[in-house]
Motif scaffolding. Structure first.
Motif, PDB file in Angstrom:
ATOM      1  N   LYS A 194       0.845  -1.193   0.000  1.00 57.34           N
ATOM      2  CA  LYS A 194       0.000   0.000   0.000  1.00 57.34           C
ATOM      3  C   LYS A 194       0.880   1.242   0.000  1.00 57.34           C
ATOM      4  N   LYS A 195       0.582   2.205  -0.882  1.00 54.03           N
ATOM      5  CA  LYS A 195       1.406   3.398  -0.992  1.00 54.03           C
ATOM      6  C   LYS A 195       0.582   4.662  -0.730  1.00 54.03           C
ATOM      7  N   TYR A 196       1.182   5.565   0.021  1.00 54.86           N
ATOM      8  CA  TYR A 196       0.578   6.864   0.292  1.00 54.86           C
ATOM      9  C   TYR A 196       1.589   7.963   0.003  1.00 54.86           C
ATOM     10  N   LEU A 197       1.123   9.028  -0.595  1.00 54.45           N
ATOM     11  CA  LEU A 197       1.951  10.210  -0.752  1.00 54.45           C
ATOM     12  C   LEU A 197       1.630  11.134   0.421  1.00 54.45           C
ATOM     13  N   THR A 198       2.588  11.334   1.293  1.00 53.05           N
ATOM     14  CA  THR A 198       2.369  12.142   2.500  1.00 53.05           C
ATOM     15  C   THR A 198       2.635  13.613   2.179  1.00 53.05           C
ATOM     16  N   ALA A 199       1.633  14.268   1.601  1.00 54.98           N
ATOM     17  CA  ALA A 199       1.788  15.661   1.173  1.00 54.98           C
ATOM     18  C   ALA A 199       1.906  16.609   2.359  1.00 54.98           C
ATOM     19  N   VAL A 200       1.113  16.376   3.380  1.00 58.33           N
ATOM     20  CA  VAL A 200       1.153  17.170   4.618  1.00 58.33           C
ATOM     21  C   VAL A 200       1.189  16.179   5.771  1.00 58.33           C
ATOM     22  N   ASP A 201       2.182  16.309   6.642  1.00 54.20           N
ATOM     23  CA  ASP A 201       2.387  15.284   7.661  1.00 54.20           C
ATOM     24  C   ASP A 201       2.623  15.911   9.031  1.00 54.20           C
ATOM     25  N   ASP A 202       1.564  15.948   9.841  1.00 53.43           N
ATOM     26  CA  ASP A 202       1.661  16.389  11.234  1.00 53.43           C
ATOM     27  C   ASP A 202       2.072  17.861  11.340  1.00 53.43           C
ATOM     28  N   VAL A 203       1.372  18.713  10.605  1.00 57.39           N
ATOM     29  CA  VAL A 203       1.686  20.149  10.583  1.00 57.39           C
ATOM     30  C   VAL A 203       0.849  20.891  11.632  1.00 57.39           C
ATOM     31  N   THR A 204       1.520  21.725  12.419  1.00 58.66           N
ATOM     32  CA  THR A 204       0.867  22.495  13.480  1.00 58.66           C
ATOM     33  C   THR A 204       1.333  23.943  13.442  1.00 58.66           C
ATOM     34  N   PHE A 205       0.396  24.880  13.404  1.00 61.08           N
ATOM     35  CA  PHE A 205       0.719  26.310  13.534  1.00 61.08           C
ATOM     36  C   PHE A 205      -0.557  27.071  13.853  1.00 61.08           C
ATOM     37  N   THR A 206      -0.386  28.316  14.287  1.00 61.76           N
ATOM     38  CA  THR A 206      -1.502  29.190  14.647  1.00 61.76           C
ATOM     39  C   THR A 206      -1.383  30.498  13.879  1.00 61.76           C
ATOM     40  N   ILE A 207      -2.515  31.009  13.424  1.00 56.90           N
ATOM     41  CA  ILE A 207      -2.547  32.326  12.781  1.00 56.90           C
ATOM     42  C   ILE A 207      -3.424  33.231  13.641  1.00 56.90           C
ATOM     43  N   TYR A 208      -2.869  34.373  14.032  1.00 60.28           N
ATOM     44  CA  TYR A 208      -3.593  35.312  14.880  1.00 60.28           C
ATOM     45  C   TYR A 208      -4.355  36.327  14.031  1.00 60.28           C
ATOM     46  N   LYS A 209      -5.440  36.796  14.582  1.00 63.15           N
ATOM     47  CA  LYS A 209      -6.295  37.739  13.866  1.00 63.15           C
ATOM     48  C   LYS A 209      -5.524  39.002  13.497  1.00 63.15           C
ATOM     49  N   GLY A 210      -5.604  39.375  12.231  1.00 60.26           N
ATOM     50  CA  GLY A 210      -4.993  40.601  11.760  1.00 60.26           C
ATOM     51  C   GLY A 210      -3.584  40.463  11.236  1.00 60.26           C
TER      52      GLY A 210
END
Length: 339
Positions: free
Chosen positions: A36-52
């Motif tokens: 079985k094959k998977y392309l891991t395009a996004v893997d365990d990404v964490t971030f925060t964007i604040y208003k403004g």
């Protein structure tokens, strides 16, 4: 036309508008069992964007920047993780539940021609969201469309034309007007200037900054032009093969990069100084680029990192705060930066 230098947003009270937590997007490539094959395009990404603020997301082609943006806005269904918008997890909402949030999050696409329906007039394109979300009707809707076109540098008479009748820069302005039409809080800008002539890139970026101030917008700005990202962003995240390598304030990242990959990226920025020696500043990466298909454990950058050790190929480093609001995913960040 020169770009205006943006002064970083001073946020008296940081109010999180978007929180991405352990986001994953894998594409099924087929096979079964051990094959079985998977392309891991996004893997365990964490971030925060604040208003403004404007959060920049950079990295070389294929690192997962665009997929991250498309997964956040739910053009792609996440494999796992959370996408918290004003506290509500959007990751696995059905279409009916997601509908109200379509109004709050919009996207400006990279290709201003492919993202516009060639069979629709500008009025239909810009007004589609207004009509879908029942914001305005009749003459009020038409006046709103005229206002938006004029605000992005177009004219009222452009409203009855089709996308093929415009230049690339004008088409992108139509895309921006469409994104603004329903008064969103967050706009995901997916390399909005990369398909444009250099001569008008600065115009579009300056306009985006003016619109941000006027409409109190928050941006996720995805790009590979490192100089432009520094100009427009308050904070920046650096991606490599689906993983975040480093996050920090814009000026901090450029003045004091800590991850080896970030250092190599920044060293590739052309310096407009004929007396500067390229040999002194350019970091040439060696080794093979890892595969995003069923990746092995360890740091994704290990195969190209000159500081890599055995641990780097065995254990995946976590994104940790090594300085105030400066996050790095590297086992030996302190050792590397003490050299």
């Amino acid at each position: 036309m020169a770009t205006k230098k943006k002064e970083n947003v001073v946020i008296k009270k940081k109010e999180a508008l978007l929180e991405v937590k352990n986001l994953k997007k894998y594409f099924d490539l087929g096979g079964s069992g051990k094959r079985k094959k998977y392309l891991t395009a996004v893997d365990d990404v964490t971030f925060t964007i604040y208003k403004g603020e404007t959060f920049g997301l950079v990295g070389e082609s294929g690192c997962g920047k665009t997929t991250t943006g498309r997964t956040i806005i739910r053009l792609y269904k996440p494999t796992d993780g959370q996408v918290l918008f004003e506290g509500q997890d959007l990751a696995f909402l059905n279409e009916k539940e997601m509908f109200p949030y379509r109004k709050k999050i919009q996207m400006i696409f990279q290709d201003p021609y492919a993202s516009l329906n060639a069979r629709m007039t500008v009025t239909d394109i810009v007004g589609e969201g207004i009509e879908t979300h029942h914001i305005l009707t009749g003459q009020d809707k038409q006046e709103r469309i005229f206002e938006l076109l004029e605000r992005v540098g177009l004219k009222r008479e452009h409203a009855n034309r089709y996308p093929h009748e415009f230049s690339g820069g004008q088409r992108q302005r139509i895309g921006i007007a469409r994104a603004l039409a329903i008064n969103p809080d967050l706009i995901i800008c997916d390399e909005p200037i990369s398909a444009l002539d250099v001569s008008i890139q600065a115009q579009v970026v300056n306009m985006l900054e003016d619109l941000q101030e006027e409409f109190d917008l928050t941006y996720l700005f995805i790009a590979h032009d490192l100089s432009m990202v520094r100009h427009i962003s308050d904070r920046i995240g650096v991606m490599y093969l689906g993983k975040l390598m480093e996050i920090s304030a814009s000026d901090t990242l450029y003045d004091r990069p800590l991850h080896p990959y970030t250092k190599s990226l920044l060293s590739a920025i052309p310096i407009p100084d004929p007396t500067s020696s390229i040999r002194e500043t350019r970091i040439i990466l060696k080794g093979d680029v890892g595969s995003p298909i069923n990746p092995k454990p360890g740091c994704r950058f290990a195969s190209r990192c000159r500081y890599a050790k055995a641990k780097c190929s065995q254990d995946t480093p976590e994104l940790v705060e090594v300085e105030k609001e400066h996050f790095v995913a590297c086992h030996f960040v302190e050792e590397i930066n003490s050299i």
